[in-house]
Design a protein around this motif. Sequence first.
Motif, PDB file in Angstrom:
ATOM      1  N   ILE A  73      77.053  19.822  11.782  1.00 41.90           N
ATOM      2  CA  ILE A  73      77.861  18.843  12.525  1.00 41.90           C
ATOM      3  C   ILE A  73      78.571  19.574  13.658  1.00 41.90           C
ATOM      4  CG2 ILE A  73      79.923  17.420  12.373  1.00 41.90           C
ATOM      5  CD1 ILE A  73      79.026  16.422   9.747  1.00 41.90           C
ATOM      6  N   ASP A  74      78.473  18.992  14.838  1.00 46.01           N
ATOM      7  CA  ASP A  74      79.128  19.592  15.996  1.00 46.01           C
ATOM      8  C   ASP A  74      80.563  19.069  16.059  1.00 46.01           C
ATOM      9  OD1 ASP A  74      79.965  20.567  18.334  1.00 46.01           O
ATOM     10  OD2 ASP A  74      78.483  19.550  19.593  1.00 46.01           O
ATOM     11  N   HIS A  75      81.470  19.910  15.594  1.00 41.49           N
ATOM     12  CA  HIS A  75      82.863  19.454  15.529  1.00 41.49           C
ATOM     13  C   HIS A  75      83.544  19.477  16.890  1.00 41.49           C
ATOM     14  CE1 HIS A  75      83.154  19.248  11.143  1.00 41.49           C
ATOM     15  NE2 HIS A  75      82.318  20.266  11.145  1.00 41.49           N
ATOM     16  N   GLU A  76      82.928  20.180  17.826  1.00 39.86           N
ATOM     17  CA  GLU A  76      83.608  20.390  19.106  1.00 39.86           C
ATOM     18  C   GLU A  76      83.465  19.203  20.038  1.00 39.86           C
ATOM     19  OE1 GLU A  76      85.427  23.097  19.349  1.00 39.86           O
ATOM     20  OE2 GLU A  76      84.735  23.525  17.321  1.00 39.86           O
ATOM     21  N   SER A  77      82.423  18.406  19.792  1.00 41.07           N
ATOM     22  CA  SER A  77      82.135  17.358  20.765  1.00 41.07           C
ATOM     23  C   SER A  77      83.228  16.286  20.743  1.00 41.07           C
ATOM     24  CB  SER A  77      80.791  16.714  20.441  1.00 41.07           C
ATOM     25  OG  SER A  77      80.910  16.007  19.240  1.00 41.07           O
ATOM     26  N   ALA A  78      83.372  15.661  21.891  1.00 38.31           N
ATOM     27  CA  ALA A  78      84.357  14.586  22.017  1.00 38.31           C
ATOM     28  C   ALA A  78      83.610  13.267  22.250  1.00 38.31           C
ATOM     29  CB  ALA A  78      85.285  14.876  23.192  1.00 38.31           C
ATOM     30  N   PRO A  79      84.114  12.157  21.828  1.00 38.18           N
ATOM     31  CA  PRO A  79      85.383  12.011  21.084  1.00 38.18           C
ATOM     32  C   PRO A  79      85.199  12.214  19.569  1.00 38.18           C
ATOM     33  CG  PRO A  79      84.455   9.875  21.585  1.00 38.18           C
ATOM     34  CD  PRO A  79      83.516  10.868  22.149  1.00 38.18           C
ATOM     35  N   PHE A  80      83.994  12.246  19.116  1.00 31.71           N
ATOM     36  CA  PHE A  80      83.800  12.377  17.676  1.00 31.71           C
ATOM     37  C   PHE A  80      82.779  13.472  17.396  1.00 31.71           C
ATOM     38  CE2 PHE A  80      84.787   7.855  18.377  1.00 31.71           C
ATOM     39  CZ  PHE A  80      86.016   7.839  17.720  1.00 31.71           C
ATOM     40  N   PRO A  81      82.800  14.026  16.183  1.00 26.97           N
ATOM     41  CA  PRO A  81      81.793  15.031  15.824  1.00 26.97           C
ATOM     42  C   PRO A  81      80.393  14.423  15.861  1.00 26.97           C
ATOM     43  CG  PRO A  81      83.567  14.959  14.211  1.00 26.97           C
ATOM     44  CD  PRO A  81      83.756  13.800  15.113  1.00 26.97           C
ATOM     45  N   ILE A  82      79.423  15.276  16.177  1.00 24.30           N
ATOM     46  CA  ILE A  82      78.045  14.790  16.277  1.00 24.30           C
ATOM     47  C   ILE A  82      77.300  15.131  14.999  1.00 24.30           C
ATOM     48  CG2 ILE A  82      75.842  15.032  17.460  1.00 24.30           C
ATOM     49  CD1 ILE A  82      77.308  15.429  20.008  1.00 24.30           C
ATOM     50  N   MET A  83      76.742  14.106  14.402  1.00 24.31           N
ATOM     51  CA  MET A  83      75.895  14.251  13.225  1.00 24.31           C
ATOM     52  C   MET A  83      74.461  14.440  13.718  1.00 24.31           C
ATOM     53  SD  MET A  83      75.430  13.701   9.826  1.00 24.31           S
ATOM     54  CE  MET A  83      76.326  12.487   8.957  1.00 24.31           C
ATOM     55  N   PRO A  84      73.745  15.499  13.251  1.00 23.44           N
ATOM     56  CA  PRO A  84      72.374  15.692  13.720  1.00 23.44           C
ATOM     57  C   PRO A  84      71.489  14.517  13.312  1.00 23.44           C
ATOM     58  CG  PRO A  84      72.884  17.183  11.912  1.00 23.44           C
ATOM     59  CD  PRO A  84      74.160  16.554  12.314  1.00 23.44           C
ATOM     60  N   SER A  85      70.477  14.235  14.131  1.00 25.31           N
ATOM     61  CA  SER A  85      69.647  13.068  13.876  1.00 25.31           C
ATOM     62  C   SER A  85      68.180  13.451  13.780  1.00 25.31           C
ATOM     63  CB  SER A  85      69.848  12.039  14.987  1.00 25.31           C
ATOM     64  OG  SER A  85      69.445  12.594  16.210  1.00 25.31           O
ATOM     65  N   LEU A  86      67.406  12.582  13.218  1.00 22.96           N
ATOM     66  CA  LEU A  86      65.955  12.743  13.118  1.00 22.96           C
ATOM     67  C   LEU A  86      65.306  11.595  13.877  1.00 22.96           C
ATOM     68  CD1 LEU A  86      65.346  13.492   9.328  1.00 22.96           C
ATOM     69  CD2 LEU A  86      65.136  15.096  11.204  1.00 22.96           C
ATOM     70  N   PRO A  87      64.094  11.852  14.433  1.00 21.34           N
ATOM     71  CA  PRO A  87      63.401  10.711  15.043  1.00 21.34           C
ATOM     72  C   PRO A  87      62.913   9.747  13.973  1.00 21.34           C
ATOM     73  CG  PRO A  87      62.030  12.662  15.095  1.00 21.34           C
ATOM     74  CD  PRO A  87      63.365  13.115  14.596  1.00 21.34           C
ATOM     75  N   THR A  88      62.726   8.519  14.350  1.00 21.31           N
ATOM     76  CA  THR A  88      62.242   7.519  13.390  1.00 21.31           C
ATOM     77  C   THR A  88      60.794   7.852  13.024  1.00 21.31           C
ATOM     78  OG1 THR A  88      63.612   5.918  14.507  1.00 21.31           O
ATOM     79  CG2 THR A  88      61.925   5.067  13.031  1.00 21.31           C
ATOM     80  N   PRO A  89      60.483   8.028  11.732  1.00 22.97           N
ATOM     81  CA  PRO A  89      59.120   8.395  11.346  1.00 22.97           C
ATOM     82  C   PRO A  89      58.134   7.276  11.665  1.00 22.97           C
ATOM     83  CG  PRO A  89      60.436   7.872   9.420  1.00 22.97           C
ATOM     84  CD  PRO A  89      61.369   7.884  10.568  1.00 22.97           C
ATOM     85  N   PRO A  90      56.890   7.662  12.039  1.00 27.68           N
ATOM     86  CA  PRO A  90      55.922   6.639  12.464  1.00 27.68           C
ATOM     87  C   PRO A  90      55.311   5.867  11.300  1.00 27.68           C
ATOM     88  CG  PRO A  90      54.933   8.808  12.597  1.00 27.68           C
ATOM     89  CD  PRO A  90      56.359   9.023  12.202  1.00 27.68           C
ATOM     90  N   ASP A  91      55.405   6.422  10.076  1.00 27.32           N
ATOM     91  CA  ASP A  91      54.691   5.775   8.973  1.00 27.32           C
ATOM     92  C   ASP A  91      55.562   4.772   8.243  1.00 27.32           C
ATOM     93  OD1 ASP A  91      56.398   7.584   8.004  1.00 27.32           O
ATOM     94  OD2 ASP A  91      55.080   8.363   6.443  1.00 27.32           O
ATOM     95  N   THR A  92      56.563   4.266   8.896  1.00 31.83           N
ATOM     96  CA  THR A  92      57.367   3.253   8.207  1.00 31.83           C
ATOM     97  C   THR A  92      56.592   1.954   8.137  1.00 31.83           C
ATOM     98  OG1 THR A  92      58.348   2.644  10.287  1.00 31.83           O
ATOM     99  CG2 THR A  92      59.519   4.249   8.987  1.00 31.83           C
TER     100      THR A  92
END
Lengths: 804, 199
Positions: free
Chosen positions: A408-427
């Motif tokens: 988690i990027d605590h430094e970013s403003a205004p809120f911490p950044i939660m890492p994300s994943l791309p949406t999987p194609p096999d949904t």
Amino acid sequence: MNDDPTLTQPEIKTRRERGWRSISLVWLVPVAAVAGALGLVWQSYSTRDIPIRIAFADATGIEPGKTEIRYREVVVGTVQSLQFSDDLEQVVAHAEINRDLARYLDTGTRFWLVTARVGPAGISGLNTLLSGSYIAADWDAEPGPQAREFIAEATAPAVPPGTKGRAVVLVSPDSGSVSVGAPILHKGVPMGKVAAVRFDPLSGSVLISGFIEAPYDRMITSGTRFWNVSGIGLELGEGGVQLKVDSLASLLQGGIAFDTPMSGGQTVGRRPVFDLYPDEASARDSLLGDSLQATVEVMSNFEGSVRGLRVGSEVLFRGVKVGQVKHLTAQVEEVEGGSPEIRMQVIYTVEPSRLGLQDVRTAEDTLSLLSTMVERGGLRARLMPASLFSGGLVVQLVEDDQAEPAAIDHESAPFPIMPSLPTPPDTLAVASQNVLDRVAALPVEELMQRAIMLLENVNAIVADGDTRALPADIRSVLDNVNSVAASESLRALPDDLRQAVASVNAVLDRFNGQEGVQKLVSALEEVRAAATYVSDFSVELPGLVASIDGLVAKADALPLEEVVASAGEVLQTANAFLQEDDVKRVPATLSAALEQAEKTLASIETAAGSVNDTLGKFEEQQVSQTLIDALNDLRAAAANVEDASAGLPSLLDDIDRLVATANDLPLNEVVTSADQVLQSADAFLRNEDMEKVPGALSGALEQVQQVLAELQEGGAVRNLNRTLETANAAADSVALAVKDLPELSRRLEELADTAEATIGAYGPGSPVNREVQAAIGDLRSTVRSLDALVEAIRRKPNSLLVGR
Amino acid sequence: MRARDMGWIGCHNCGAVHDKGSRSCRTCGARLHGRLPNSLQKLWAWLVTGVFFLIPANLYPLISNEVFGHEEGHTILEGIVVFAESGDYLVAGVIFLASFVIPAFKVLVIAILALSIQFHWQLDRRVRHLLYEFVEFIGRWSMIDVFVVALLTGLVHLGAILAFLPGVGAICFALSVICTMLSAQALDSRLIWDGVENE
């Protein structure tokens, strides 16, 4: 005159006693008066009033020397004079307060001006209309830091001073039309009031101070939820129309309802802080939620479109809602040495208690726990479709072991950044989308076009002259048949046949005599036994069927598109084939064929004679004996069949296996082969040999045409025409009707809505009915209050003037 | 020539003349004194008390009128000012006379008489007699203020709209008048000419 010396000597003298005895007791009177006066002075001095200063914005209704200061309607002081503050911003009232109350005059003391007030919450202070305004004071019994200068409240506190109960603070993103004095209800019963509404610039939210009166304040626990019941709520749902009005007062000045649906809540402090939810559903929905402080807001950047995601969309963790989306923005990110990248930034909340994190008190705790989950458990955010059909998106928190390490990027403003994943194609949604895409990509239109062309060509063939000539040819054939029938030899045919039958009869007689029937019967019995045997084994068929099912399933997965494409090609070829000139020559060929048939009939004539001869020979050669032998053979064969059917189970097994094998077969290849077959068929149709076929076919079709022409003469076509005209007219009417259809359907919809609303609204026990009744109840109580007021005035008119 | 000089004693109650040596009046049974005992002391005591009561009588409101539940008090001086401002100079004058001039004058006259007796001032007996007569006469008019207050309080009582209540000043004023009257009563008028005769 003084000739009697005895008289000159005064015998009775004014006593002249010296010392204190000469002082008359009457002096006690002035002494007592002075003493009493001194006593009064001392008393007055010892109970002299305490001077205080109260600052007002203006001096409306305040008169020096007259305006009283009251505590609980008891006069405790008087305003002595009015002055301006140094900056002329305020009016300072110098007042004197009863000395006995001086020790309560602490910093918590409040003063406000009481004047007549008429508002939605009621009428108050009527007595001040004549007696003049007064200043009300409120203080508690606990002496605090002493104060002598006060600033008056702008408005009277909604909660009368001295009321027992509990103050609560409600945090809301907006006031939701809740105003000071609005009732706080529990199950519709007023249990408190809104004391103050103010905007807190620090948190950007509205803080509503409420007061719950005793003994209801004991109901407030950490499990209590407050929600807004202001105004009218109109909800259209599957249950019909729902009109929500809580009370007339809440309609005018807003209202807040509360409930404690969760038992076992902890007791709360002196001024507990609660969230104010916009409606009851979300209030109850939040029950799992923790306090406001522990909920964190985080951001995630997603690539690609976030269409379908909206504010309020759910944040799911293992299928459980743990938060909701608060904000969606686009974020431009500068990339070194490249064009700026645009990312979609989603801000959402995460409630720790829903993540299963129990003992979390602050947002920092929640964040650190989330960090741990991100770094060790591979917690990531990604966008997922909410359902197959809605197209809405949700933010899903997933634990992905294979994910690249991130934090988690605590430094970013205004809120911490939660890492994300791309949406999987096999949904599922993507898969279904693919299926639909493939179906959509099928050349259905091309296929249809080709079919249309084919039909056009068929039409051309039918219209061909040769096809029309066909009936004439057929007629001549029939003529020939006629002449054949009329010929001499054919007439002799019955006699010959009669003889033949007689011979057969003789044969059968002999057959009868030689126990042929019995043998036949026994043979049939054996066949029957064999059949029974077979039927027993049909029990095993279900397994076979299941295998076939599998086979079918496999077939399901075949590349049908290609087949369809091939079929399309076949049709195209067929089309081309029909367009060829040779095909148009078919009718002529057909007519030749018919001529051939004519000749054949002529041959039949001679054949009849031969039959006669044959039957004669048949009689002579003792055929019946041969038949009996044959039956013997048949019996033996039946026995063999029985033997063979004994081997049926194994045979079924074999079939089973065969089917299983077939199941495993590379059906794709089969289909490919089918494709090839179709291609071959294509090639076949293109073959030159085929060119001869159309000629014959065209002759036949010509005849069909003729027949059709005859049909037309018979009036059938006319009738058909008429029918079609009628149908046409009907279609026109339909078309006209269709034009009006949208309007009509709109009206119908309106009618239905109205009807639904009406029916829903006026049914007994319906929400509207209830609300209306509640509203009527409110009105009734208002009228009752007015009645009481009128009655009170009638009885004691001067109460208007003097107050009570 | 006084009765005393002739050896007679007049009953100060009924006026019957007795020989000297008689202890009680034969007609009314009252005790006989040649002169009232401690007359001057009583006079001074009552006079001081009366003057003392005049202070609160002028500082505290004489009367309070309650209009629409709101109480408002006026001292004697305020009342005079109110009447004068509203143009009722006659009423203002009468009140000023009855409340200020007469009580003050009365106190002054009694004081002069007492002093003249005590210190044997050489005053004309006619003047002394006139002063005494004046005190006797004016005594009954001193209560005019108290009378007005009592009248207003008793007559004007319109419930919540308007009411008059006697103030502390009225009571003090009444007490003051009573004390000065007692003071005048305490003076044995015969003392006035005792001194004259001695000269």
